[in-house]
Design an enzyme around this catalytic site. Structure first.
Site, PDB file in Angstrom:
ATOM      1  N   GLU C  72     -12.942  13.500  36.253  1.00 30.82           N
ATOM      2  CA  GLU C  72     -12.477  13.653  34.868  1.00 30.82           C
ATOM      3  C   GLU C  72     -12.175  15.105  34.494  1.00 30.82           C
ATOM      4  O   GLU C  72     -12.165  15.449  33.309  1.00 30.82           O
ATOM      5  CB  GLU C  72     -13.526  13.100  33.897  1.00 30.82           C
ATOM      6  CG  GLU C  72     -13.761  11.620  34.053  1.00 30.82           C
ATOM      7  CD  GLU C  72     -14.513  11.088  32.860  1.00 30.82           C
ATOM      8  OE1 GLU C  72     -13.896  10.429  32.012  1.00 30.82           O
ATOM      9  OE2 GLU C  72     -15.741  11.342  32.781  1.00 30.82           O
ATOM     10  N   HIS C  91     -18.238  18.106  28.177  1.00 29.68           N
ATOM     11  CA  HIS C  91     -18.053  16.651  28.127  1.00 29.68           C
ATOM     12  C   HIS C  91     -19.377  15.993  28.499  1.00 29.68           C
ATOM     13  O   HIS C  91     -19.962  16.312  29.534  1.00 29.68           O
ATOM     14  CB  HIS C  91     -16.988  16.176  29.100  1.00 29.68           C
ATOM     15  CG  HIS C  91     -17.037  14.685  29.306  1.00 29.68           C
ATOM     16  ND1 HIS C  91     -16.885  13.795  28.263  1.00 29.68           N
ATOM     17  CD2 HIS C  91     -17.288  13.921  30.407  1.00 29.68           C
ATOM     18  CE1 HIS C  91     -17.005  12.550  28.724  1.00 29.68           C
ATOM     19  NE2 HIS C  91     -17.262  12.602  30.019  1.00 29.68           N
ATOM     20  N   HIS C  93     -22.245  12.326  27.845  1.00 30.63           N
ATOM     21  CA  HIS C  93     -22.587  11.006  27.321  1.00 30.63           C
ATOM     22  C   HIS C  93     -23.746  11.159  26.336  1.00 30.63           C
ATOM     23  O   HIS C  93     -24.638  10.312  26.271  1.00 30.63           O
ATOM     24  CB  HIS C  93     -22.964  10.059  28.460  1.00 30.63           C
ATOM     25  CG  HIS C  93     -21.975  10.005  29.574  1.00 30.63           C
ATOM     26  ND1 HIS C  93     -22.309   9.652  30.854  1.00 30.63           N
ATOM     27  CD2 HIS C  93     -20.637  10.272  29.588  1.00 30.63           C
ATOM     28  CE1 HIS C  93     -21.220   9.700  31.621  1.00 30.63           C
ATOM     29  NE2 HIS C  93     -20.203  10.075  30.879  1.00 30.63           N
ATOM     30  N   HIS C 161     -17.935   5.787  25.581  1.00 30.88           N
ATOM     31  CA  HIS C 161     -18.018   6.744  26.679  1.00 30.88           C
ATOM     32  C   HIS C 161     -18.889   7.965  26.348  1.00 30.88           C
ATOM     33  O   HIS C 161     -19.881   8.205  27.003  1.00 30.88           O
ATOM     34  CB  HIS C 161     -16.580   7.155  27.058  1.00 30.88           C
ATOM     35  CG  HIS C 161     -16.480   8.065  28.226  1.00 30.88           C
ATOM     36  ND1 HIS C 161     -15.344   8.179  28.975  1.00 30.88           N
ATOM     37  CD2 HIS C 161     -17.365   8.935  28.792  1.00 30.88           C
ATOM     38  CE1 HIS C 161     -15.541   9.063  29.959  1.00 30.88           C
ATOM     39  NE2 HIS C 161     -16.751   9.517  29.860  1.00 30.88           N
TER      40      HIS C 161
END
Lengths: 233, 233, 233, 233
Positions: C72, C91, C93, C161
């Protein structure tokens, strides 16, 4: 004396009341027109060498020139000025109290350990005192407005910010800051269970508060021991 | 024997049932008219040297003169008097049970690990027994009233205060105190999910309780090992 | 420089924003058309030797042949391309933001520590950009679509996500990622309390954000110290 | 091989899926009619010397005479018999799933990390299979009934008890057990936020599951490293 103030910083971090922000102070034991507080530093890092003496206008007295000072120290100075009975002040972003500061349910004591909340927990709305601000108590006028909202209570919430907790001794202020956080968590859970909540009655709160005068040192002593053990490690 | 009582104190702190407050006792193995409990001290600090023998009136027997005693020791003395089948008592401010003590939803067992709750979890309302008090079980009459509310159950909540948990052995009392706390958390979550809750049926509760007679020592043994390892460190 | 990027990985794990997944990057200080990020590795394991240089197409530049790369990484490349003002991207979770990504209540700042949320927190719906996908930003087009949803904001949620958090410095991106998680927890609690929520006003948010420019390093410094202390142990 | 099974026990304790109860097994790599599991012992205590081989009737094969065996080992034997594709089984009292086992909202995947839930999460009602029981899977018939409820799914809840999680490898079963717990927490929070929840679509779930085939070892490797590091300490 400074050992206790250093320990208070560590304890409030260990118990989840302070993170990298917030501060705890005590009135100078020999001079009621002065108070002691760490310089601008994360509470977990404060040592005896970082303790600064401030007058009630929150000017540092005799601090090294390279020391920074908390922008919001007026919280402490103005409360000490307004409340001769107060000898210790905690300001924090105690997480569980934040939701109570932005909603309409008043905090109230669920159990005897939080009986010091029974006189009421006012919420300071900085918009009333200062309009659209950066949310901080960055000048004496805002400090005085906060002290006025606190009035004769033990705890006041600050809308969208945190709270202040006061007591006549440092260990009691620390104890109250910890159990204000615990009571906030428990009160949220009681609200989620639904239906009426059977809070402490005023007379129960008054009597239970007197008991805490005797019992709060049991918590303080073990918290302090843990804090100093960790430092020694 | 005292090693187990010391371990019980540590375990209940490790598992979040006790903080600096609360106490755990066991009936004297050789004399059913006596019980053993730490002196007035935070549970995490109790050592073998701090264990005191009390009679059922909760008078200390042969304790050093400088020892303080828990104000609420009548909880223990009066339960041992009323319940010959009980050999261990835990009193705590177990956090997740507090909201159940001040609201109207009864605690009930969600799963087999808390099956000992199936006979019911009464709530002691100190106002009925003592009017407006300081919330503490500070005399024998209040201890007797609490024992009467507990009746033949394993757990009773104390409104605005905490709970008492009893069993015929010390490891079982500790086990029940821990899983009372866990079940309270899970029951709050089940209530938040909404709709009817499928609690253990009475017959399931009875059968599952019998299984715990055999399996609770698995938890006790590892909890004790962890507690003593930490002490040795 | 790489020391800070290694520290950022550790801090975000310590603060519960990253687990074994997620990544943090910084724009190359000497070449704005490049960015630096760990190779495909759990964040807790990243060392200086694992830092890879990528161009804005997210091709590795000069990395050892045996290095794997995050699937990603286009999240980072495309945001750096679209946002010249951004020099660091997280980034994750982040657990408390996931529920906000799949329900309809927008995230908003409850307190000054999360004032960087006041410009709004858009939610990226990958179905609009890519139809039925594996939920991952696995190609440049999806990265561009995410960057377009982020627009000029500081935080965007990714439905089902996680989120992306950006800032002009690495310490500020880490600070925002941590307090986005904290604010999400507090906002859930405020919603559970019921009734209207008094969020920061836009002007308060704007002013409070400016204060964080000065104060976020207090958190960064103690977080970094803790991260490096743990490594040295 | 046994090292991985020992690690799996430690990991599931570290991640809060197992406490002193529950068990994890793997099919024998050389003999599909056998499985390997720790003897009756708290998972945190299992070492290579405690691993026992069982046949699919859950009879121990060649175990020392002094070894005890889990009462509920039929869960494992009967699932291995019914599901040739399954090579690892976790049974736990994973706390956040308990509320879903006793209420009516089905568990569904909120995000890609829990995409293995998308085929559905059936709830095993032991009353249908065994009437009023002690809640345990204490015989082969109950094991078969549970395997029948599980059918071809990856996770089944057990009403008032816990869950079972299966996979074709041990690391994947551990991964799924951990993220089942996480997803349960997040789904409770999403429900509390109110309104419709945008779960993963079936096609998204299917595609995201395939990604986890590649990425789950990142979590396994760091969890295993942490588990073994702690043991070495």
């Amino acid at each position: 004396m400074t050992e206790d103030l250093v320990a208070a910083n560590r304890i409030l971090v260990n118990e989840g009341v302070l993170d990298a922000y917030g501060h705890v102070s005590m009135r100078h034991p020999a001079n009621p027109a002065r108070y002691l507080m760490g310089r601008n530093l994360a509470p977990a890092l404060v040592t005896a060498a970082d303790i600064v003496e401030y007058d009630l206008d929150s000017h540092p007295v005799g601090a090294p020139a390279n020391f920074g000072h908390f922008f919001e120290r007026f919280i402490h100075g103005e409360i000490y000025r307004a409340r001769p009975d107060v000898n210790a002040v905690v300001h924090s972003h105690s997480p569980a109290v934040i939701p109570f500061s932005v909603t309409e349910r008043p905090m109230r004591p669920l159990y005897h350990m939080a009986s010091f909340l029974h006189p009421g927990v006012p919420v300071f709305e900085i918009r009333q005192a200062g309009g659209m601000t950066d949310m901080l108590i960055g000048n004496p006028a805002l400090g005085r407005a906060l002290a006025k909202t606190l009035a004769d209570k033990n705890v006041a919430l600050m809308r969208g910010h945190g709270n202040v907790v006061v007591a006549d001794t440092l260990p009691m202020a620390v104890f109250r800051a910890v159990y204000t956080e615990v009571n906030a968590r428990l009160q949220m859970q009681a609200i989620a269970l639904g239906g009426p909540i059977n809070f402490l009655a005023a007379e129960e709160g008054e009597k239970a508060m007197r008991v805490l005068e005797n019992t709060h040192l049991r918590a303080w002593n073990i918290w302090k021991r843990t804090a100093l053990d960790n430092d020694a490690r």
